[in-house]
Write a protein that holds these residues in place. Structure first.
Motif, short mmCIF file in Angstrom:
data_model
loop_
_atom_site.label_atom_id
_atom_site.label_comp_id
_atom_site.label_asym_id
_atom_site.label_seq_id
_atom_site.Cartn_x
_atom_site.Cartn_y
_atom_site.Cartn_z
N GLU A 3 -28.79 38.37 -33.45
CA GLU A 3 -27.53 37.57 -33.09
C GLU A 3 -28.13 35.75 -33.59
O GLU A 3 -29.65 36.13 -33.67
CB GLU A 3 -27.91 37.30 -31.88
N GLN A 4 -28.02 35.47 -34.07
CA GLN A 4 -27.93 33.80 -34.41
C GLN A 4 -27.90 32.75 -33.87
O GLN A 4 -26.20 32.44 -33.81
CB GLN A 4 -27.58 33.61 -36.53
N ILE A 5 -28.15 31.69 -33.57
CA ILE A 5 -27.99 30.95 -33.29
C ILE A 5 -27.74 29.24 -34.87
O ILE A 5 -28.34 29.44 -35.10
CB ILE A 5 -27.62 30.00 -31.75
N LYS A 6 -26.41 27.83 -34.35
CA LYS A 6 -26.40 27.20 -35.17
C LYS A 6 -26.21 26.12 -33.83
O LYS A 6 -25.95 25.90 -33.41
CB LYS A 6 -25.20 27.59 -36.10
N LEU A 7 -27.24 25.41 -34.19
CA LEU A 7 -27.73 24.60 -33.80
C LEU A 7 -27.50 22.91 -34.39
O LEU A 7 -27.74 22.55 -35.68
CB LEU A 7 -29.26 24.30 -33.64
N ILE A 8 -26.53 22.02 -33.32
CA ILE A 8 -25.73 21.28 -34.57
C ILE A 8 -25.56 19.91 -34.03
O ILE A 8 -26.13 19.48 -32.67
CB ILE A 8 -24.18 21.36 -34.93
N TRP A 9 -26.23 18.99 -35.29
CA TRP A 9 -26.39 17.41 -35.17
C TRP A 9 -24.91 16.90 -35.42
O TRP A 9 -24.84 17.04 -36.48
CB TRP A 9 -27.43 16.50 -35.40
N ASP A 10 -24.17 15.96 -34.83
CA ASP A 10 -22.75 15.32 -35.50
C ASP A 10 -23.51 13.71 -35.77
O ASP A 10 -24.20 13.14 -35.19
CB ASP A 10 -21.68 15.29 -34.35
N PHE A 11 -22.69 13.58 -36.64
CA PHE A 11 -22.73 11.79 -37.16
C PHE A 11 -21.15 11.28 -37.95
O PHE A 11 -20.45 12.04 -38.28
CB PHE A 11 -23.67 11.75 -38.46
N ARG A 12 -21.25 10.69 -37.29
CA ARG A 12 -19.80 9.71 -37.83
C ARG A 12 -20.33 8.25 -38.39
O ARG A 12 -21.45 7.77 -38.06
CB ARG A 12 -19.54 9.47 -35.79
N GLY A 13 -19.46 7.61 -38.73
CA GLY A 13 -18.99 6.67 -39.18
C GLY A 13 -19.13 6.92 -40.95
O GLY A 13 -18.56 7.84 -41.69
N PRO A 14 -19.33 5.26 -41.17
CA PRO A 14 -19.30 5.29 -42.97
C PRO A 14 -19.73 6.25 -43.98
O PRO A 14 -20.33 6.03 -44.79
CB PRO A 14 -18.85 3.53 -43.16
N SER A 15 -21.36 5.67 -42.96
CA SER A 15 -22.68 6.59 -43.18
C SER A 15 -22.73 7.78 -42.68
O SER A 15 -24.57 8.33 -43.17
CB SER A 15 -23.99 5.83 -43.61
N ALA A 16 -21.62 8.66 -42.25
CA ALA A 16 -22.09 10.23 -41.88
C ALA A 16 -23.40 11.09 -43.04
O ALA A 16 -23.93 11.65 -42.08
CB ALA A 16 -21.23 10.30 -40.86
N SER A 17 -22.02 11.41 -43.82
CA SER A 17 -22.78 11.85 -44.56
C SER A 17 -24.24 12.35 -45.58
O SER A 17 -24.79 12.19 -45.62
CB SER A 17 -21.77 11.91 -45.96
N LEU A 18 -24.21 10.45 -45.59
CA LEU A 18 -25.82 10.54 -45.97
C LEU A 18 -27.37 10.91 -44.72
O LEU A 18 -28.15 11.22 -45.11
CB LEU A 18 -26.03 8.85 -46.26
N THR A 19 -26.35 10.24 -43.44
CA THR A 19 -27.74 10.93 -42.55
C THR A 19 -27.34 12.10 -42.33
O THR A 19 -29.18 12.52 -42.18
CB THR A 19 -26.80 9.42 -41.13
N ALA A 20 -26.54 12.57 -42.57
CA ALA A 20 -26.82 14.19 -42.31
C ALA A 20 -27.43 14.93 -43.37
O ALA A 20 -28.39 15.79 -43.10
CB ALA A 20 -25.04 14.97 -42.53
N ILE A 21 -27.50 14.07 -44.84
CA ILE A 21 -28.31 14.91 -46.25
C ILE A 21 -29.59 14.59 -44.74
O ILE A 21 -30.64 15.20 -45.46
CB ILE A 21 -27.91 13.78 -46.58
N HIS A 22 -29.71 13.80 -44.83
CA HIS A 22 -31.51 12.90 -44.40
C HIS A 22 -31.67 13.69 -43.27
O HIS A 22 -32.81 14.28 -42.64
CB HIS A 22 -31.29 11.40 -44.25
N HIS A 23 -31.00 13.83 -42.21
CA HIS A 23 -31.70 14.42 -41.21
C HIS A 23 -31.88 16.16 -41.62
O HIS A 23 -32.96 16.80 -41.07
CB HIS A 23 -30.22 14.85 -40.54
#
Length: 78
Positions: A3-23
């Protein structure tokens, strides 16, 4: 297959994509530092204003990753 678990961090706003890539980079660095070579990390754009970064871990190691990385939520991988 274990079994595997996907741990997730949510980012919102105009820079959400860049923040997710950085994270994602930080998640990968953590795996290298802790010698977890088979862990998958990534990011996903859900919309223009919502992106996520994630890491997929074996269920038996989920507590270690959860306590160290403090994800916003998790999902069981089916």
């Amino acid at each position: 297959m274990e079994e595997q678990i996907k741990l997730i961090w949510d980012f919102r706003g105009p820079s959400a994509s860049l923040t997710a890539i950085h994270h994602q980079k930080h998640l990968e660095e953590f795996c290298v530092q802790e010698n977890y070579s088979t862990i998958e990390a990534g990011y996903k754009d859900l919309s223009d204003m919502h992106s996520t970064a994630y890491i997929i871990v074996p269920k038996e190691k989920m507590i270690i990753f959860r306590d160290a990385l403090k994800p916003h939520r998790g999902e069981k991988i089916v």
